[in-house]
Design an enzyme around this catalytic site. Structure first.
Site, mmCIF file in Angstrom:
data_model
loop_
_atom_site.group_PDB
_atom_site.id
_atom_site.type_symbol
_atom_site.label_atom_id
_atom_site.label_comp_id
_atom_site.label_asym_id
_atom_site.label_seq_id
_atom_site.Cartn_x
_atom_site.Cartn_y
_atom_site.Cartn_z
ATOM 1 C CB SER A 1 -0.963 -0.044 1.178
ATOM 2 O OG SER A 1 -1.867 1.025 1.126
ATOM 3 C CG HIS A 2 0.174 3.622 3.291
ATOM 4 N ND1 HIS A 2 -0.735 2.599 3.358
ATOM 5 C CD2 HIS A 2 0.647 3.790 4.530
ATOM 6 C CE1 HIS A 2 -0.823 2.178 4.602
ATOM 7 N NE2 HIS A 2 0.005 2.882 5.341
ATOM 8 C CG ASP B 1 -2.532 4.044 -1.551
ATOM 9 O OD1 ASP B 1 -3.285 3.969 -2.543
ATOM 10 O OD2 ASP B 1 -2.476 3.160 -0.674
ATOM 11 C CG ASP C 1 -2.673 -0.360 -2.669
ATOM 12 O OD1 ASP C 1 -2.510 0.756 -2.135
ATOM 13 O OD2 ASP C 1 -3.403 -1.235 -2.169
ATOM 14 C CG ASP D 1 -6.008 0.965 -1.210
ATOM 15 O OD1 ASP D 1 -5.082 1.800 -1.096
ATOM 16 O OD2 ASP D 1 -6.070 -0.096 -0.551
ATOM 17 N NE ARG D 2 -3.889 4.137 3.068
ATOM 18 C CZ ARG D 2 -3.378 4.305 4.268
ATOM 19 N NH1 ARG D 2 -2.825 5.452 4.609
ATOM 20 N NH2 ARG D 2 -3.408 3.330 5.156
ATOM 21 C CE LYS E 1 -7.404 1.841 1.989
ATOM 22 N NZ LYS E 1 -7.259 0.891 3.094
HETATM 23 C C1 G1P Z 1 -3.831 1.429 8.242
HETATM 24 C C2 G1P Z 1 -5.022 2.338 8.405
HETATM 25 C C3 G1P Z 1 -6.296 1.581 8.141
HETATM 26 C C4 G1P Z 1 -6.233 0.934 6.758
HETATM 27 C C5 G1P Z 1 -4.973 0.102 6.632
HETATM 28 C C6 G1P Z 1 -4.797 -0.441 5.225
HETATM 29 O O1 G1P Z 1 -3.901 0.366 9.177
HETATM 30 O O2 G1P Z 1 -5.052 2.912 9.681
HETATM 31 O O3 G1P Z 1 -7.395 2.449 8.239
HETATM 32 O O4 G1P Z 1 -7.348 0.120 6.538
HETATM 33 O O5 G1P Z 1 -3.829 0.897 6.938
HETATM 34 O O6 G1P Z 1 -4.699 0.572 4.266
HETATM 35 P P1 G1P Z 1 -3.108 0.373 10.566
HETATM 36 O O7 G1P Z 1 -1.662 0.606 10.224
HETATM 37 O O8 G1P Z 1 -3.646 1.519 11.347
HETATM 38 O O9 G1P Z 1 -3.386 -0.955 11.179
HETATM 39 ZN ZN ZN Z 2 -3.328 1.332 -0.300
#
Ligand code: G1P
Ligand code: ZN
Length: 543
Positions: free
Chosen positions: A113-114, A277, A279, A281-282, A376
């Site tokens: 992801s990010h 982000d 991938d 989804d954000r 998302k």
């Molecule tokens: C974080 C975000 C959460 C999101 C997840 C995946 O998780 O807080 O809302 O669903 O990334 O993108 P966390 O690191 O808080 O467990």
């Molecule tokens: Zn992501």
């Protein structure tokens, strides 16, 4: 093709977190780490004989090599077909859509992801089920259990086909269908939104800037925003995905999308800025001189989604993760629709979406989405915003002012303390949990605690229960602080502190959130002893 069975042994630390398994890239690359987890996934879901799987990732370092291994393992485990994005690329929402559209049995999405990418950064893998959504807790538990007693994995001795070319290939008896990663997703967006209205808005001189952050949404945003909607060439920046995201942190928030923030708050700023982000989804939404917090964005979308053709009949209900602000609750209440509060992580929305109980969901962490897929969806949120602005013919700042004037403003901020000592973080949460029963009635500076608890979720669809999903402290003035530990990090622990206070006084709606939340911030530190326990005087990231 020969199916080879390779002896292996459990590797500790393969427990999936908030969103699949995330580790340092080097850990994933050390064979048989990936092989064990992939086989445990196949075994955990009851085998993949005869199945069709979607496979793709965000293009980060090791994506292509990991896909080659996954394809060889899928073939050896008897899968009938793997549908793969060209070059191994699929954004997370596009993968979710493909699973649904093609009636696939599930998919493997390669992404952290990010989190940054590269040989010294992070990698991740998650399994999505036939509804296109992240595996539920019960499935991830089975996968995890399998990682702990695995003794062999299966892999084809043949090479994986070249996934750089669109077309159908064979890997032994398994079909490998390499498809254009963008077109199906772009068609879906076109079916949901009023592209004519957005085109007209863009022709009228409305300027936008979309920052793809060198990540997967580059090709998607170029096709949709520039090619199909006619945004000026160059509106999509950092559009070429790179394996290490240009050395950056592909997290769309004011800290990591600093360039975009500077542009949007600078002279001659465009009308609308957005980012997505690693991938895809954000999303981050920012108007000229007006950053929209994800919780507020969710509330605005809930209020006005009906302006887009795909949502013209209204929303069935909405859902937000527990730490997300209550702004959307107020909209739901005004509209007379249900609002569900779920634990952090998109997997908890799946049942509500499948059951038709909610059609819009969101998280404070820049995630918003709807029942069009089961993830998302960053670009989707951007397009819904553009559709709304096109119909309302207003600026982002005006829209936010009108929203707050009508519903009040939930001042909101999240403070992250990253890579703190895991022992200290666990002790903080443990001691806070022990202290919960005695908190009500205690004063912390200007605030008095009304109630405090540990959030637990009883899924209204399948009856499952998720415990220990974060600590909530409610104050008598309606303010709230939430403490939880991240489930996506790959080093140490990350403490997240979520701060919120509702303001309804008309001339107090334009304050800086950190100022408006000063009392709540001070109370949070006093309650949890953050500075004393972590040794950090300030959070690392404030969003
Ligand atoms: C974080 C975000 C959460 C999101 C997840 C995946 O998780 O807080 O809302 O669903 O990334 O993108 P966390 O690191 O808080 O467990
Ligand atoms: Zn992501």
């Amino acid at each position: 093709m020969q199916r080879i069975t390779v002896k292996t042994a459990p590797i500790p630390g393969q427990k999936p977190g908030t969103s699949g398994l995330r580790k340092k890239t080097a850990v994933f690359m050390r064979s048989p780490f990936l092989e064990n987890y992939v086989q445990a996934t196949f075994d955990g879901i009851g085998g993949i004989e005869g199945q069709t799987l979607v496979v793709g990732g965000d293009g980060r370092y090791f994506n292509d090599q990991a896909i080659a291994i996954i394809l060889r393992m899928a073939a050896a485990n008897g899968a009938a077909t793997c549908i793969v994005g060209q070059g191994g690329v699929l954004s997370t929402p596009a993968a979710s859509h493909l699973i649904r559209k093609r009636g696939a049995d599930g998919g493997l999405i390669l992404s952290a992801s990010h989190n940054p990418g590269g040989p010294d950064a992070d990698f991740g893998l998650k399994y999505n089920g036939p509804n296109g959504g992240p595996a539920t807790e019960s499935v991830t538990e089975k996968i995890y259990a399998r990682t702990q007693d695995i003794s062999e994995y299966r892999i084809a001795d043949a090479d994986a086909p070249d996934i750089g070319q669109i077309g159908t290939h064979a890997l032994g008896p398994m079909r490998v269908e390499v498809i254009d990663p963008v077109s199906d997703y772009a068609d879906l967006m076109e079916s949901l939104f009023d592209f004519d209205a957005i085109r007209a808005l863009l022709r009228s001189g409305f300027r936008l800037r979309f920052d793809a952050m060198h990540a997967v949404t580059g090709p998607y945003a170029s096709e949709i925003l520039e090619n199909r909607l006619g945004a000026a060439a160059g509106s999509v920046v950092n559009a070429t995905p790179s394996p290490d995201f240009g050395g950056g942190h592909p997290d769309p928030n004011p800290i990591w999308a600093r360039d975009l923030m500077d542009t949007m708050y600078g002279p001659d700023a465009p009308d609308f800025g957005a980012a997505s982000d690693g991938d895809g989804d954000r999303n981050m939404i920012v108007g000229r001189g007006c950053y929209v917090s994800p919780s507020d964005s969710l509330a605005v979308l809930a209020d006005l989604a009906h302006l887009a053709p795909g949502y013209a009949r209204g929303l069935k209900g909405v859902a937000r993760s527990m730490p997300t602000s209550g702004a959307v609750d107020r909209v739901a209440q005004a509209k007379g629709i249900a609002c569900y509060e779920t634990p952090t992580g998109w997997k908890f929305f799946g049942n509500l979406l499948d059951a038709g109980m909610a059609s819009l969901c969101g998280e404070e962490s820049a995630g918003t989405g709807s029942d069009h897929v089961r993830e998302k969806d960053g670009l989707w949120a951007v397009l819904l915003w553009l559709n709304i602005l096109a119909i309302k013919n207003t600026s982002v700042a005006q829209l936010m002012q009108a929203h707050w004037a009508h519903y009040g403003r939930n001042y909101y901020s999240r403070h992250d303390y990253e890579e703190v000592d895991a022992e200290a973080a666990n002790a903080l949460i443990r001691d806070l949990t022990t202290a919960l029963p005695g908190l009500a009635g205690q004063r912390f500076g200007a605030l008095e605690v009304a109630q405090a608890d540990e959030f637990r979720y009883d899924d209204p669809v399948d009856g499952s229960t998720a415990r220990s999903q974060g600590i909530r402290v409610f104050f008598t003035n309606g303010a709230r602080v939430v403490f939880r530990l991240s489930g996506t990090g790959t080093a140490g622990a990350t403490l997240r502190v979520y701060l919120e206070r509702l303001e309804t006084v008309p001339d107090a709606l334009a304050e800086d959130p950190q100022t408006a939340l000063a009392d709540v911030i001070a109370a949070a530190d006093a309650i949890a002893g953050i500075t004393a326990r972590t040794g950090r005087a300030q959070p690392d990231v404030i969003t």
